[in-house]
Design a protein around this motif. Structure first.
Motif, PDB file in Angstrom:
ATOM      1  N   UNK A 142       0.815  -1.210   0.000  1.00 26.53           N
ATOM      2  CA  UNK A 142       0.000   0.000   0.000  1.00 26.53           C
ATOM      3  C   UNK A 142       0.852   1.265   0.000  1.00 26.53           C
ATOM      4  N   UNK A 143       0.357   2.277  -0.693  1.00 23.85           N
ATOM      5  CA  UNK A 143       0.942   3.605  -0.608  1.00 23.85           C
ATOM      6  C   UNK A 143       0.442   4.286   0.659  1.00 23.85           C
ATOM      7  N   UNK A 144       1.131   5.320   1.148  1.00 24.46           N
ATOM      8  CA  UNK A 144       0.625   6.064   2.307  1.00 24.46           C
ATOM      9  C   UNK A 144      -0.804   6.547   2.054  1.00 24.46           C
ATOM     10  N   UNK A 145      -1.676   6.305   3.035  1.00 20.84           N
ATOM     11  CA  UNK A 145      -3.092   6.642   2.889  1.00 20.84           C
ATOM     12  C   UNK A 145      -3.908   5.556   2.237  1.00 20.84           C
ATOM     13  N   UNK A 146      -3.256   4.486   1.795  1.00 19.95           N
ATOM     14  CA  UNK A 146      -3.959   3.394   1.126  1.00 19.95           C
ATOM     15  C   UNK A 146      -4.812   2.575   2.076  1.00 19.95           C
ATOM     16  N   UNK A 147      -5.757   1.818   1.517  1.00 20.55           N
ATOM     17  CA  UNK A 147      -6.761   1.090   2.303  1.00 20.55           C
ATOM     18  C   UNK A 147      -6.706  -0.411   2.003  1.00 20.55           C
ATOM     19  N   UNK A 148      -6.758  -1.210   3.066  1.00 15.06           N
ATOM     20  CA  UNK A 148      -6.996  -2.648   2.963  1.00 15.06           C
ATOM     21  C   UNK A 148      -8.421  -2.904   3.434  1.00 15.06           C
ATOM     22  N   UNK A 149      -9.261  -3.411   2.556  1.00 13.46           N
ATOM     23  CA  UNK A 149     -10.637  -3.781   2.908  1.00 13.46           C
ATOM     24  C   UNK A 149     -10.776  -5.284   2.664  1.00 13.46           C
ATOM     25  N   UNK A 150     -11.123  -6.027   3.724  1.00 12.07           N
ATOM     26  CA  UNK A 150     -11.216  -7.482   3.558  1.00 12.07           C
ATOM     27  C   UNK A 150     -12.444  -8.032   4.278  1.00 12.07           C
ATOM     28  N   UNK A 151     -12.932  -9.144   3.762  1.00 10.71           N
ATOM     29  CA  UNK A 151     -13.898  -9.972   4.482  1.00 10.71           C
ATOM     30  C   UNK A 151     -13.313 -11.366   4.568  1.00 10.71           C
ATOM     31  N   UNK A 152     -13.597 -12.043   5.666  1.00 14.01           N
ATOM     32  CA  UNK A 152     -13.082 -13.389   5.881  1.00 14.01           C
ATOM     33  C   UNK A 152     -14.089 -14.144   6.742  1.00 14.01           C
ATOM     34  N   UNK A 153     -13.709 -15.305   7.236  1.00 11.12           N
ATOM     35  CA  UNK A 153     -14.593 -16.135   8.051  1.00 11.12           C
ATOM     36  C   UNK A 153     -13.906 -16.463   9.365  1.00 11.12           C
ATOM     37  N   UNK A 154     -14.687 -16.586  10.435  1.00  8.17           N
ATOM     38  CA  UNK A 154     -14.119 -16.898  11.741  1.00  8.17           C
ATOM     39  C   UNK A 154     -14.863 -18.071  12.380  1.00  8.17           C
ATOM     40  N   UNK A 155     -14.402 -18.448  13.556  1.00 13.57           N
ATOM     41  CA  UNK A 155     -14.982 -19.572  14.300  1.00 13.57           C
ATOM     42  C   UNK A 155     -16.495 -19.387  14.437  1.00 13.57           C
ATOM     43  N   UNK A 156     -17.214 -20.464  14.272  1.00 20.13           N
ATOM     44  CA  UNK A 156     -18.675 -20.445  14.284  1.00 20.13           C
ATOM     45  C   UNK A 156     -19.259 -20.693  12.907  1.00 20.13           C
TER      46      UNK A 156
END
Length: 268
Positions: A142-156
């Motif tokens: 990422x560049x400065x100010x950049x965004x990581x947007x993620x969806x994932x799965x967890x326990x349950x």
């Protein structure tokens, strides 16, 4: 969909098996991906209003559905679609959306440092055993100010199926997932700033167990864990599973719960 932050050595599926499974599912994936569409659309809605990337990466692009959505949303930007499954890339590339289609691993991105303004990843990172490496690579790319947007799965996730199998035998039948608390801890320690991190339950309903298991196979997300039973499931065990799962039946059908994690992080 195995993702264990504290798994013993050898407790995770070989990534070559993961890639091969999703490659085989490329043609059938979109026909059964209603949940994936819903989750990805919710993740898109969570992008900051100020997000106008010059270059974005769809990390774990699959069939490219959200690569095309990102291309339509950010028409003046350059897009990169990346996936570990080459069969998915072969399916996605003719449909467009991104300018580049690259085979690669989220834990070792084949991209230059400070080369992207947005990393978008929907329901892919649950395959990564080393989530710290994923976050480190995101911070690097990422560049400065950049965004990581993620969806994932967890326990349950798929807990009804897991509990039903537990009454039948001692084998590993259902993929494992990281705890939500581990996502919180690892994101907080990543060096990226957390704009939001939350878990939300999504419940699907099926007329019978076979409809669920056939859908998981069509998605490429069936059981790849070490410790899974070899060969075909015996008739007696399958009948025992069907009986156990019936205890969860609701008026809408048999429930399958997905615990979805949404995260939006920013690089200072």
């Amino acid at each position: 969909m195995t993702d264990l932050s504290h798994s013993p050595q050898g407790g995770l599926p070989d990534k070559r098996q993961v890639a091969a499974s999703f490659s085989r599912a490329a043609e059938s994936y979109d026909s059964v991906a209603a949940l994936q569409r819903k989750v990805g659309a919710e993740l898109l809605a969570q992008l900051p209003a100020s997000c106008e990337p010059q270059r974005w990466l769809d990390l774990g692009c699959g069939t490219g559905y959200f690569s095309r959505a990102l291309g339509e949303r950010f028409t003046a930007s350059q897009g990169v679609a990346l996936d570990i499954a080459e069969g998915m890339l072969r399916h996605a590339q003719p449909l467009g959306g991104a300018q580049q289609f690259i085979a690669g691993d989220a834990e070792r991105l084949p991209l230059q440092s400070a080369s992207c303004d947005l990393l978008f990843s929907s329901l892919a990172l649950q395959w990564c055993a080393d989530f710290t490496a994923v976050l480190s690579e995101a911070e690097r790319v990422l560049r400065p100010g950049g965004v990581l947007a993620f969806s994932s799965l967890c326990v349950g996730t798929l807990q009804e199926l897991r509990d039903s199998w537990q009454t039948v035998d001692g084998f590993v039948h259902v993929n494992r997932f990281r705890r939500f608390e581990d996502y919180q801890r690892l994101c907080a320690a990543s060096g990226l700033q957390m704009a939001s991190l939350q878990a939300q339950a999504e419940v699907l309903h099926y007329p019978d167990v076979r409809s669920l298991t056939h859908e998981l196979k069509a998605l490429g997300a069936h059981n790849l864990n070490p410790g899974r039973p070899g060969g075909l499931t015996g008739r007696a065990r399958m009948l025992a599973l069907l009986k156990a799962y019936e205890q969860f039946r609701q008026p809408q059908g048999l429930p399958a719960t997905y615990q979805v994690v949404y995260g939006v992080l920013r690089k200072d």
